[in-house]
Design a protein around this motif. Sequence first.
Motif, PDB file in Angstrom:
ATOM      1  N   ARG A   1       0.834  -1.213   0.000  1.00 30.05           N
ATOM      2  CA  ARG A   1       0.000   0.000   0.000  1.00 30.05           C
ATOM      3  C   ARG A   1       0.865   1.259   0.000  1.00 30.05           C
ATOM      4  O   ARG A   1       0.544   2.246  -0.674  1.00 30.05           O
ATOM      5  CB  ARG A   1      -0.950  -0.024   1.200  1.00 30.05           C
TER       6      ARG A   1
ATOM      7  N   ILE B   1       2.288   1.751  -3.508  1.00 29.26           N
ATOM      8  CA  ILE B   1       1.284   2.299  -4.419  1.00 29.26           C
ATOM      9  C   ILE B   1       1.114   3.791  -4.165  1.00 29.26           C
ATOM     10  O   ILE B   1       1.060   4.603  -5.096  1.00 29.26           O
ATOM     11  CB  ILE B   1      -0.071   1.567  -4.249  1.00 29.26           C
TER      12      ILE B   1
ATOM     13  N   ILE C   1      -0.339  -2.527 -10.531  1.00 29.42           N
ATOM     14  CA  ILE C   1      -1.320  -2.206  -9.491  1.00 29.42           C
ATOM     15  C   ILE C   1      -2.440  -3.246  -9.418  1.00 29.42           C
ATOM     16  O   ILE C   1      -2.735  -3.765  -8.333  1.00 29.42           O
ATOM     17  CB  ILE C   1      -1.882  -0.780  -9.684  1.00 29.42           C
ATOM     18  N   PRO C   2      -3.112  -3.595 -10.528  1.00 28.52           N
ATOM     19  CA  PRO C   2      -4.171  -4.602 -10.403  1.00 28.52           C
ATOM     20  C   PRO C   2      -3.662  -5.958  -9.933  1.00 28.52           C
ATOM     21  O   PRO C   2      -4.392  -6.697  -9.261  1.00 28.52           O
ATOM     22  CB  PRO C   2      -4.768  -4.680 -11.814  1.00 28.52           C
TER      23      PRO C   2
ATOM     24  N   GLU D   1      -3.206  -5.632  -6.167  1.00 33.19           N
ATOM     25  CA  GLU D   1      -4.530  -5.522  -5.547  1.00 33.19           C
ATOM     26  C   GLU D   1      -5.229  -6.874  -5.499  1.00 33.19           C
ATOM     27  O   GLU D   1      -5.912  -7.206  -4.520  1.00 33.19           O
ATOM     28  CB  GLU D   1      -5.373  -4.485  -6.291  1.00 33.19           C
ATOM     29  N   THR D   2      -5.052  -7.675  -6.566  1.00 30.63           N
ATOM     30  CA  THR D   2      -5.573  -9.042  -6.550  1.00 30.63           C
ATOM     31  C   THR D   2      -4.942  -9.843  -5.423  1.00 30.63           C
ATOM     32  O   THR D   2      -5.620 -10.584  -4.698  1.00 30.63           O
ATOM     33  CB  THR D   2      -5.292  -9.734  -7.902  1.00 30.63           C
TER      34      THR D   2
ATOM     35  N   LYS E   1      -6.376  -8.731  -2.003  1.00 35.14           N
ATOM     36  CA  LYS E   1      -7.741  -9.232  -1.804  1.00 35.14           C
ATOM     37  C   LYS E   1      -7.720 -10.722  -1.478  1.00 35.14           C
ATOM     38  O   LYS E   1      -8.465 -11.195  -0.610  1.00 35.14           O
ATOM     39  CB  LYS E   1      -8.590  -8.971  -3.049  1.00 35.14           C
TER      40      LYS E   1
END
Length: 297
Positions: free
Chosen positions: A230, A233, A243-244, A247-248, A251
């Motif tokens: 975090r 980013i 980034i995606p 983020e995956t 999660k």
Amino acid sequence: MRTQNMDRDWIATARTLSEALPYLQRYSGAIVVVKFGGNAMGGVEEMADFARDIVLMRQVGLNPVVVHGGGPMINDLLKRLGIESRFVRGKRVTDQATVEVVEMVLTGLVNKRIVQAIMDEGGRAVGLSGKDDDLMVCEADDPELGFVGRPIEMNVQVLRDLFAAGIIPVIAPVATGMDPNETFNVNGDTAAGAIAGALKADRLLLLTDVQGVKDKDGNVVTQLSPEDVRAMIADGTIAGGMIPKVETALKALDEGVRGAVICDGRLPNATLLELFTEYGAGSIIRSTEPRVKPRGA
């Protein structure tokens, strides 16, 4: 009578196998979800090498799940069919014609190619999509993008049934929707993360065409916490297409996955290096556990 020289390479191979024992014990019975990206697939030899690694994982007691992409193949067929792609904020709009091509390519051509490669290496594999047994039910991620889905319901019992039968699931990221006859294209990383989270997998391996998460100096960071991610980013160190992916990973961790790894799928035996050696093959994201001694713990 047969004689042979004891080559140093053979001795090194034996040592490597011996050193892998703690990791083989550590991962016995573990669920490992592997996202095999379209850009990481390479040619026939690369596919065979990947399949051999997956079969070996199953042979030594792991439960691997392969979730694949296929973007380059989709782009190729859309071009050949003369279907023009539209983009909104840099993302492809998936209209009805496009989602039909996506389903054909992913559930047909790509999925069965991977299944066949695993079978050719002596494994047992079954090809599925998110539509099978309502494995993955989606809603529209962004109405402007059309039939691009976000998973909202997961039914992974079919995967557990396949594990029990000694079969490797190979999953195309195409899903059903809440409405009848509705089909969604799902980002491969997103699908892999959702499946890993629903299974409470031990590892999520995102094989891609980059070495891993890099710091400001361009060096690969081998271990990160969610807080590290975090912060990177926020200060712009992690940007663009990375980034995606992170983020995956975050999660998936929130949903119960023990660790998520972003690594270079073009590296020979990347999955084996990541799971069964001290050194790993990319960037692992997890909360507090030590990276080494044993590295896979």
